[in-house]
Write a protein that holds these residues in place. Structure first.
Motif, PDB file in Angstrom:
ATOM      1  N   LEU A  17      52.639  25.720  26.249  1.00 35.54           N
ATOM      2  CA  LEU A  17      51.803  25.522  24.885  1.00 35.54           C
ATOM      3  C   LEU A  17      50.921  26.371  24.262  1.00 35.54           C
ATOM      4  N   ILE A  18      50.826  27.487  23.060  1.00 33.86           N
ATOM      5  CA  ILE A  18      49.880  28.177  22.303  1.00 33.86           C
ATOM      6  C   ILE A  18      49.417  27.562  21.327  1.00 33.86           C
ATOM      7  N   ALA A  19      48.869  26.835  20.485  1.00 32.40           N
ATOM      8  CA  ALA A  19      48.176  25.839  20.209  1.00 32.40           C
ATOM      9  C   ALA A  19      46.737  26.055  19.587  1.00 32.40           C
ATOM     10  N   ALA A  20      46.549  26.478  18.037  1.00 31.96           N
ATOM     11  CA  ALA A  20      45.050  26.960  17.282  1.00 31.96           C
ATOM     12  C   ALA A  20      45.167  25.209  16.367  1.00 31.96           C
ATOM     13  N   PRO A  21      44.139  26.130  15.520  1.00 33.54           N
ATOM     14  CA  PRO A  21      42.775  24.716  14.816  1.00 33.54           C
ATOM     15  C   PRO A  21      44.278  24.610  13.715  1.00 33.54           C
ATOM     16  N   THR A  22      45.123  25.271  13.064  1.00 35.57           N
ATOM     17  CA  THR A  22      45.611  25.437  11.652  1.00 35.57           C
ATOM     18  C   THR A  22      46.492  26.271  11.999  1.00 35.57           C
ATOM     19  N   VAL A  23      47.934  26.143  10.976  1.00 40.61           N
ATOM     20  CA  VAL A  23      48.831  26.546  10.937  1.00 40.61           C
ATOM     21  C   VAL A  23      48.599  28.105  10.542  1.00 40.61           C
ATOM     22  N   LYS A  24      47.539  28.411   9.520  1.00 38.11           N
ATOM     23  CA  LYS A  24      47.467  30.118   9.105  1.00 38.11           C
ATOM     24  C   LYS A  24      46.425  30.710  10.163  1.00 38.11           C
ATOM     25  N   ILE A  25      45.303  30.076  11.630  1.00 35.36           N
ATOM     26  CA  ILE A  25      45.476  30.456  12.068  1.00 35.36           C
ATOM     27  C   ILE A  25      46.804  31.197  12.932  1.00 35.36           C
ATOM     28  N   LEU A  26      47.144  30.378  13.524  1.00 38.06           N
ATOM     29  CA  LEU A  26      48.451  29.948  14.293  1.00 38.06           C
ATOM     30  C   LEU A  26      49.159  31.101  14.064  1.00 38.06           C
ATOM     31  N   HIS A  27      49.641  31.164  12.995  1.00 39.43           N
ATOM     32  CA  HIS A  27      50.493  32.050  12.945  1.00 39.43           C
ATOM     33  C   HIS A  27      50.016  33.428  12.705  1.00 39.43           C
ATOM     34  N   HIS A  28      48.984  34.097  11.707  1.00 40.07           N
ATOM     35  CA  HIS A  28      48.535  34.841  11.211  1.00 40.07           C
ATOM     36  C   HIS A  28      47.686  35.770  12.673  1.00 40.07           C
ATOM     37  N   SER A  29      46.782  34.921  13.365  1.00 38.16           N
ATOM     38  CA  SER A  29      46.029  35.426  14.196  1.00 38.16           C
ATOM     39  C   SER A  29      46.709  35.440  15.643  1.00 38.16           C
ATOM     40  N   THR A  30      46.137  33.727  16.251  1.00 40.78           N
ATOM     41  CA  THR A  30      47.060  33.558  17.398  1.00 40.78           C
ATOM     42  C   THR A  30      48.717  34.400  18.090  1.00 40.78           C
ATOM     43  N   LEU A  31      49.524  33.965  17.253  1.00 42.48           N
ATOM     44  CA  LEU A  31      50.659  34.280  17.461  1.00 42.48           C
ATOM     45  C   LEU A  31      51.358  35.360  17.249  1.00 42.48           C
ATOM     46  N   ALA A  32      50.513  36.285  16.240  1.00 45.78           N
ATOM     47  CA  ALA A  32      50.875  37.698  16.080  1.00 45.78           C
ATOM     48  C   ALA A  32      50.595  38.442  17.349  1.00 45.78           C
ATOM     49  N   LYS A  33      48.888  38.228  18.088  1.00 41.82           N
ATOM     50  CA  LYS A  33      48.728  39.018  18.725  1.00 41.82           C
ATOM     51  C   LYS A  33      49.088  38.471  20.630  1.00 41.82           C
ATOM     52  N   PHE A  34      49.937  36.896  20.144  1.00 43.22           N
ATOM     53  CA  PHE A  34      50.814  37.493  21.265  1.00 43.22           C
ATOM     54  C   PHE A  34      51.706  37.860  21.164  1.00 43.22           C
ATOM     55  N   PHE A  35      52.750  38.589  19.980  1.00 43.72           N
ATOM     56  CA  PHE A  35      53.797  39.702  19.766  1.00 43.72           C
ATOM     57  C   PHE A  35      53.093  40.571  20.271  1.00 43.72           C
ATOM     58  N   GLU A  36      52.181  40.872  19.471  1.00 45.25           N
ATOM     59  CA  GLU A  36      51.833  42.132  19.632  1.00 45.25           C
ATOM     60  C   GLU A  36      51.769  42.845  21.438  1.00 45.25           C
TER      61      GLU A  36
END
Length: 258
Positions: A17-36
């Protein structure tokens, strides 16, 4: 990087599970770093197939999934069993109900959880994780760094922020110090003093109150039911906390519980 290490350790099998407080943080920060981090070695295709519409990555060979979830609605965390690992990013912004649900999803397999966050205020992260580590809980490790500890952080920027920000805000954001947020309505509220473990109320309440704070998204609507005993002690004994609920829906719950 930690999550990728867990995937490798488990031979890219199991549910994560990858989780974050909001959709915006999840896609613009958390997931972006994981894919990077995946990109230099072939991107996400190296580990599986990203299905954006389903918010998941199916691991190669159909050996498991990486679920991708926002914690705006804590109940979205339900219904999955995590056998691999969890990365909860910006955990300091996540409501406690979502955290409880995440722990529940990992309990059977005792899957490890990594929380990364700026210290925002003295919430469950401080109470359960930071203080838990200080108490010597063998299951918890708490590590913090100042921004200046990173070789990539400009020293001049650190000093500039020190000069221009309040001491409290600077120490929270750049020195990783857990402090009570300024300008709170109840600035003398401290979780370690005022938050107790759940227990049965062993008295007949003289009065019962319901406090209401309305919200929609991202801030939830909250109802708190509070009992007062003859000695003037107030105890919160029930809670309702929901985002994306209409006034009609919230009122129905309020009336039913009252």
């Amino acid at each position: 990087a930690w999550l990728l290490g867990q995937l490798q350790k488990n031979n890219y099998e199991g549910n994560y599970l990858i989780a974050a407080p909001t959709v915006k943080i999840l896609h613009h920060s958390t997931l972006a770093k994981f894919f990077e981090l995946l990109e230099p070695a072939g991107g996400v295709k190296r580990i599986g197939t990203y299905r954006k519409a389903l918010s998941e990555i199916e691991l190669k060979g159909k050996k498991g999934f990486i679920y991708i979830r926002s914690c705006e609605d804590p109940e979205l965390i339900e219904g999955m069993t995590i056998s691999g690992a969890v990365w909860l990013d910006e955990g300091g912004q996540v409501v406690e109900r979502a955290w409880i649900n995440i722990v529940g999803r990992t309990s059977i397999a005792e899957a490890p959880i990594l929380i990364t966050t700026t210290p925002y205020f003295l919430n469950w992260v401080y109470r359960d994780i930071v203080l838990g580590a200080k108490r010597g809980d063998p299951q918890i490790t708490s590590v913090s760094w100042k921004s200046i500890d990173s070789p990539y952080f400009p020293p001049a920027e650190y000093e500039n922020r020190r000069r221009t920000m309040s001491e409290e805000e600077f120490n929270r954001r750049y020195n990783a110090e857990w402090r009570q947020a300024a300008n709170l309505i109840f600035a003398d509220f401290y979780p370690e003093r005022h938050v107790i473990q759940p227990r049965t109320i062993d008295y007949q309440a003289e009065e019962v109150f319901c406090g209401v704070d309305f919200g929609f998204n991202p801030n939830p609507t909250v109802f708190l039911w509070i009992a007062k005993n003859k000695d003037g002690v107030y105890t919160v004994f029930d809670e309702y906390l929901k985002t994306n609920r209409t006034a009609y829906e919230n009122a129905g719950v309020l009336l039913e519980r009252n």
